[in-house]
Design an enzyme around this catalytic site. Sequence first.
Site, PDB file in Angstrom:
ATOM      1  N   LYS A  35       5.163  21.349  -9.287  1.00 42.52           N
ATOM      2  CA  LYS A  35       6.538  21.204  -9.763  1.00 42.52           C
ATOM      3  C   LYS A  35       7.369  20.295  -8.865  1.00 42.52           C
ATOM      4  CE  LYS A  35       8.517  25.311  -7.582  1.00 42.52           C
ATOM      5  NZ  LYS A  35       9.377  24.553  -6.681  1.00 42.52           N
ATOM      6  N   THR A  36       7.177  20.368  -7.545  1.00 41.89           N
ATOM      7  CA  THR A  36       7.943  19.499  -6.644  1.00 41.89           C
ATOM      8  C   THR A  36       7.572  18.044  -6.887  1.00 41.89           C
ATOM      9  OG1 THR A  36       7.971  21.262  -4.981  1.00 41.89           O
ATOM     10  CG2 THR A  36       8.561  19.053  -4.238  1.00 41.89           C
ATOM     11  N   ASP A 221      15.709  23.125  -9.635  1.00 45.56           N
ATOM     12  CA  ASP A 221      14.406  23.659  -9.238  1.00 45.56           C
ATOM     13  C   ASP A 221      14.487  25.184  -9.184  1.00 45.56           C
ATOM     14  OD1 ASP A 221      11.814  23.807  -8.271  1.00 45.56           O
ATOM     15  OD2 ASP A 221      12.408  23.488  -6.188  1.00 45.56           O
ATOM     16  N   GLU A 222      13.343  25.859  -9.369  1.00 48.20           N
ATOM     17  CA  GLU A 222      13.278  27.326  -9.312  1.00 48.20           C
ATOM     18  C   GLU A 222      14.330  27.947 -10.230  1.00 48.20           C
ATOM     19  OE1 GLU A 222      10.836  28.594  -7.981  1.00 48.20           O
ATOM     20  OE2 GLU A 222      10.232  27.575  -6.144  1.00 48.20           O
ATOM     21  N   GLN A 252       7.366  34.000 -12.241  1.00 45.55           N
ATOM     22  CA  GLN A 252       7.637  34.131 -10.807  1.00 45.55           C
ATOM     23  C   GLN A 252       9.096  34.497 -10.533  1.00 45.55           C
ATOM     24  OE1 GLN A 252       5.384  31.342  -8.086  1.00 45.55           O
ATOM     25  NE2 GLN A 252       5.136  30.196  -9.974  1.00 45.55           N
ATOM     26  N   ARG A 611      -0.932  33.065  -4.316  1.00 37.32           N
ATOM     27  CA  ARG A 611      -0.779  32.418  -3.001  1.00 37.32           C
ATOM     28  C   ARG A 611      -2.136  32.011  -2.443  1.00 37.32           C
ATOM     29  NH1 ARG A 611       3.228  30.549  -4.122  1.00 37.32           N
ATOM     30  NH2 ARG A 611       2.772  31.539  -6.110  1.00 37.32           N
TER      31      ARG A 611
END
Length: 678
Positions: A35-36, A221-222, A252, A611
Site C-alpha cells: 500500500k505504501t 493512508d490507513e 485490519q 506479521r
Amino acid sequence: MIAAEILKQLNPEQAEAVKTINGPVLVLAGAGTGKTRVITFRVAYMLQEGVDPSHILGLTFTNKAAQEMEERLEQLVAPELARKVTLGTFHSFCVRVLRKEIKHLGYMPNFTIADDSDQSGLLKQAAAALGYSKDHVPLSPLRSFIGRMKNKLLLPHEASKYAEGENDAIMARIYREYQNTLEMQNMLDFDDMLLLVYELFDKFPEVLKKYQKKYQYLLVDEYQDTNDAQFEIIKMLAGEQQNLCVVGDDDQSIYGWRGANVGNILEFPQMFRNTCEVKLEQNYRSTNKILTAANEVIAKNANRFSKNLWSGMGDGDNLLLVNTTCAEAESDFIAEFIAQEIEEKPEYSYSDFAILYRSNHLSRQIEASLRNNSIPYKMVGGQEFFQRKEIKDAVAYLKLLVNPKEDQSLLRILSIPPRGLGKKAVEMLKKYQGASMLPFTELLGHSDFISDLSSKAAKAARELHDCMKRYRKSFRVPGDLARKVSAYLSDIGYLNGLQKIYKDIDDSFKRRENIDEFINAIAQYERGCETPPTLGEYLESYALLQENDKTEDDTDDGDGVTLTTVHAAKGLEYPYVFLVALEKNIFPHERSVHEGSTDEELRLFYVALTRAKEKLIMSCSSARMYRGFDRPQIPSEFLTYIPEDLVDVCEPEDIIKTLDKASLAAGFAEIFKMLEED
C-alpha cells in the site's frame, strides 16, 4: 521517471489504483500488498501528469509512515518537487491549519499542546473547581469520556445532551470546566486539534474554501483507522470535486477502543458516489500457508469486503502450535528456540524474531527468559525516553517561554528544584489570579504577590520571573536552540538543582545524562530543518510524537528480538513470529467476550498472523499464574478457525529436537478436546 515507466513497476491492480486520479477511489489493500508503494507511486504519477504538487495532501497516522512516504517519493521524482507535496499525520496537518487560523476561534497562534500529565493536572483542577474529588470521578474514565465526546465532535455545551446517567452528567460538567481552563491557558489537548479544525471549517466557510482550493487531491493512508472527526474533516476538504483516494484494509481495523470507526471504510462507496474500488490481494510478505490460515480466520467475520490474499513466495512451512505446562515453560521454550535457530542458521539475526502478545503484562516472563539466556531484546511501545519525569520537567520549563499563559507547566516546575515556592505560594497565585485574571508567570513578578511572600520566596519568584522574561526575548530569534536551551535550563537552576530533587548521586547523574541527551535531540532536530527553527516549532514536533513512532531499544547495536503487543506490531513484519498466550479470555480478550463482540479481536488475530514472513509459532499454556495462583487455561477458540492441515501441534521438547524435519506429526484432536469439554 515518466508516467508509463511508473506503471510498469506495478502489478495490474496497483497500476489501476495509481492511474485513477480523479473522483473517489477506495483501495482495499490487504496485509503486505504494497500500500505504501501504491500511495507514493500514485503521487509520483500525478506529478508526472502535471498536477501541481502544492495541491496534493497526503495524510497518515504516524510520523514514521509520513517520513517513509517522503523518502520513497524523493526516490521517484526530483526532491525539490517532492518537498512541495504536503505529507504528514492528521494531527500535524491540523496544527498547521490552526497556527494560521485559530484566531477565528478566539485562541492565540502561540498555543501549546497538553501532554498526558498536563491533561491529568487540568482534569483534577477542573473537577476540584466543581467540588468533585478523584474518588467521585476517577481520572481514566473522565479522560475517555472527554476524548469520546471530542471525537464525536461534541462541544462541552452539547455533551450533556448525550449523558447517560448521573456519572456522565457529572463528567459533562467537568468537560465544560476543563475546556474553559484549556482556553484560558491557550492550550489544546490532542483531540482538540481535530475538533477545532472541524469547528473552524464548519463555522467559517471562507476558511474551508481556502483549503479546498489549496488541496485539490487528497490521499488518506490507513483509512480504516479514521474516527468520526477525521472522516468529517476529510469529507469537508474533498468538497464537490471529491478527488479523494483512501487506502486501507477493513480486516485490519483494530483501534475501535480509541475511536476508530470501521464503518468509515465499509460505507465509503455509499458516502462517495461513483467510487472506483480496487482490491490489492497479491501479498509480497508471507508464504501461502500463513496467508491461507489468515484468510480462513478473517472469513469468520461477516461484515467485511471479501479478499483472498495470495503470494508468489511458495507454500512455506506449516504453522506450529506449541502447548506448554505454564507461562514460564512457554517463555523458556521461546528463548531456547531462538538460541538454537541463531546457532544453526547464521543468516538470521536476533532482529529477525518478534514475540507478540495481546496485553503488555504478558511480556514480564518472556523478558526474564530472554535475559536468562543472554538474548538481547527491544520493546515496541514500552516506556519511551521522552516520557521520563526529568524530560517532562525540562519541557515544562520550555513551554513557559512559548506560551506564558500555560499555568499548568508553571505549577509543575514551581518547586522543581525546591526554591521556597511551595503550597502557600500556589494558594497566593490562585488568589491573585482570581482577582486579576493574569497568568501565573506574570503574577510571579507582580509587586502585590511578592509582598505577601517571605523574603526567600520573594527572591526566588523574582529570579524565576526575570529569567523566563529574559530568555523569552532570546528565543524570539530562531535557531541555535540546543545552546540556548542548555543555557536556560542552567540559569533557571534546573540542571544544578537535579541533585536537590534526586538525593541519590547515581540517580541524579543518570537524570542529568538524560537531560544532556534531550539537548542532543534538539540539536539533531535543528540539523534536520531547512531553515533555523523556533522553540515553538520544536515543541510542536515533540508534542506530535506518536506512540507507534516510539521504540525502547535495550541493545547496544540495535540487534535484538522485538517484544510488542499485537496492536503496536501493526505495519511491522518479521521472518519469525511467536504469538503467545493464545488462551480463552486472553485472546480474545475477556472484555470483548463479555461485551458479546469479538469481531475486532478476530481482526487483531488476523493482524498478528500476517506479521510473519516465513515461520509462525503459536503457543498456549495449560496453566497461567493469576494474582499469585496457578489457574487452568483453555486454548483460544480462534485456533479452531485455522484448518488442521496447516498446523503442526507439538510439545516444546519435540520441536527443539526435531527442528529441521519437514513437518511435525500431530493434529488438533487432543489439544482441542479441552475446548469441547468447556
